[in-house]
Write an enzyme that holds these catalytic residues in place. Structure first.
Site, PDB file in Angstrom:
ATOM      1  N   HIS A  16      -1.962  11.169  -1.767  1.00  0.00           N
ATOM      2  CA  HIS A  16      -3.220  10.590  -1.332  1.00  0.00           C
ATOM      3  C   HIS A  16      -4.289  11.657  -1.079  1.00  0.00           C
ATOM      4  O   HIS A  16      -5.418  11.549  -1.561  1.00  0.00           O
ATOM      5  CB  HIS A  16      -3.015   9.763  -0.059  1.00  0.00           C
ATOM      6  CG  HIS A  16      -4.280   9.161   0.460  1.00  0.00           C
ATOM      7  ND1 HIS A  16      -5.138   9.838   1.301  1.00  0.00           N
ATOM      8  CD2 HIS A  16      -4.843   7.953   0.238  1.00  0.00           C
ATOM      9  CE1 HIS A  16      -6.174   9.068   1.581  1.00  0.00           C
ATOM     10  NE2 HIS A  16      -6.019   7.921   0.948  1.00  0.00           N
TER      11      HIS A  16
ATOM     12  N   HIS B 131       0.826  -1.210   0.000  1.00  0.00           N
ATOM     13  CA  HIS B 131       0.000   0.000   0.000  1.00  0.00           C
ATOM     14  C   HIS B 131       0.861   1.261   0.000  1.00  0.00           C
ATOM     15  O   HIS B 131       1.724   1.419   0.869  1.00  0.00           O
ATOM     16  CB  HIS B 131      -0.881  -0.037   1.257  1.00  0.00           C
ATOM     17  CG  HIS B 131      -1.985   0.960   1.299  1.00  0.00           C
ATOM     18  ND1 HIS B 131      -2.343   1.611   2.451  1.00  0.00           N
ATOM     19  CD2 HIS B 131      -2.833   1.406   0.344  1.00  0.00           C
ATOM     20  CE1 HIS B 131      -3.364   2.401   2.220  1.00  0.00           C
ATOM     21  NE2 HIS B 131      -3.690   2.299   0.938  1.00  0.00           N
TER      22      HIS B 131
HETATM   23  O1  G3P Z   1      -6.517   1.392  -3.339  1.00  0.00           O
HETATM   24  C1  G3P Z   1      -6.800   0.853  -2.092  1.00  0.00           C
HETATM   25  C2  G3P Z   1      -6.728   1.883  -1.002  1.00  0.00           C
HETATM   26  O2  G3P Z   1      -5.559   2.644  -1.157  1.00  0.00           O
HETATM   27  C3  G3P Z   1      -7.913   2.790  -1.018  1.00  0.00           C
HETATM   28  O3  G3P Z   1      -7.959   3.655   0.064  1.00  0.00           O
HETATM   29  O4  G3P Z   1      -7.658   5.860   1.081  1.00  0.00           O
HETATM   30  O5  G3P Z   1      -5.794   4.217   1.150  1.00  0.00           O
HETATM   31  O6  G3P Z   1      -6.410   5.353  -0.986  1.00  0.00           O
HETATM   32  P1  G3P Z   1      -6.910   4.827   0.333  1.00  0.00           P
HETATM   33 MG    MG Z   2      -5.041   4.370  -2.354  1.00  0.00          MG
END
Ligand code: G3P
Ligand code: MG
Length: 250
Positions: free
Chosen positions: A59, A17
């Site tokens: 993000h 992530h």
């Molecule tokens: O793409 C999966 C996840 O990253 C979605 O949530 O808020 O971490 O971008 P976020």
């Molecule tokens: Mg994401």
């Protein structure tokens, strides 16, 4: 539909992530390098547009949390954004780490044979422009490559713009919860996969997705028992922050 009728899936099961989860400043090249050093071969990240049309990773809508900038990122030109420190907020060793363009990331991924799940993360009101720009850039940067990034978004408008711009690129619908029409939404956008908040998946929802020809991925899974549950369900991928805990062998 049997599992063999699912679309071919060229991606590893394990996805880091934002590059390296929380171990390095998210969405920077330092994070991707760290994730790769732990053996990770595929990375999720968040792409948006600068005011002057440069695609870069961030993000949040605003700059404050993950850089020394201020205000809405999408209102600023890349010349200004490129001067920001996107590492010092995380820890001293990453001070001076810059924001990362999609173009730079593409070259690094291709040079190192790494895969991407590129989340289209539009600033407010920029869904269509960002979806189209990401699709156009990915089609250009990965032209002729056997495996291209999986594009995903919570924004159906962004995914639709990506579909219209570069229909052949693989897409995934991101969902925090499964609304009654989730399968219809995914099919309408001609998606290969649904990437859902991990608690959405159970035998019934995984079965329904697979029967509809959709791969099933989860975010953000940081707990071993939950990862085991999702693997036992036969899901197709896990996005995690814990790059130093899970083994990305699969
Ligand atoms: O793409 C999966 C996840 O990253 C979605 O949530 O808020 O971490 O971008 P976020
Ligand atoms: Mg994401």
């Amino acid at each position: 539909m049997s599992p063999s009728a699912l679309p071919a899936w060229p991606y590893p099961f394990w996805i880091a992530h934002r590059g390296a989860g929380k171990l390095a400043p998210e969405n920077t090249l330092a994070a991707f390098r760290l994730g790769a050093s732990h053996g990770w071969r595929m990375f999720e990240c968040d792409a948006k547009l600068s005011q002057d049309g440069v695609l870069f990773l961030l993000h949040d809508d605003s700059l404050e949390r993950t850089s020394n900038g201020q205000g809405m990122a999408g209102d600023q030109a890349w010349a200004a954004l490129s001067q920001l420190d996107a590492g010092a907020w995380h820890s001293r060793r990453y001070a001076g780490e810059p924001l990362l363009t999609l173009e730079r990331l593409a070259h690094w991924c291709l040079a190192n044979h790494l895969r991407l799940n590129l989340e289209i993360k539009p600033g407010t009101g920029a869904d269509v422009a960002t979806g189209a720009a990401v699709a156009q850039a990915v089609a250009r940067l990965w032209q002729g490559q056997p495996v291209v990034p999986l594009l995903s978004s919570f924004s159906s408008a962004a995914l639709d713009a990506a579909r219209r711009t570069a229909p052949a690129l693989p897409r995934a619908l991101l969902l925090e919860a499964l609304p009654p029409d989730w399968l219809t939404q995914a099919r309408t956008l001609d998606c290969m996969a649904v990437v859902a908040e991990h608690r959405c998946w159970n035998a019934e929802t995984v079965g329904a997705a697979h029967a509809a020809g959709l791969r099933t991925l989860s975010y953000t899974v940081n707990d071993a028992a939950e990862a085991d549950r999702l693997m036992a369900l036969g899901t197709d991928g896990i996005i995690t922050d814990r790059v130093d805990f899970f083994s990305p062998a699969a």
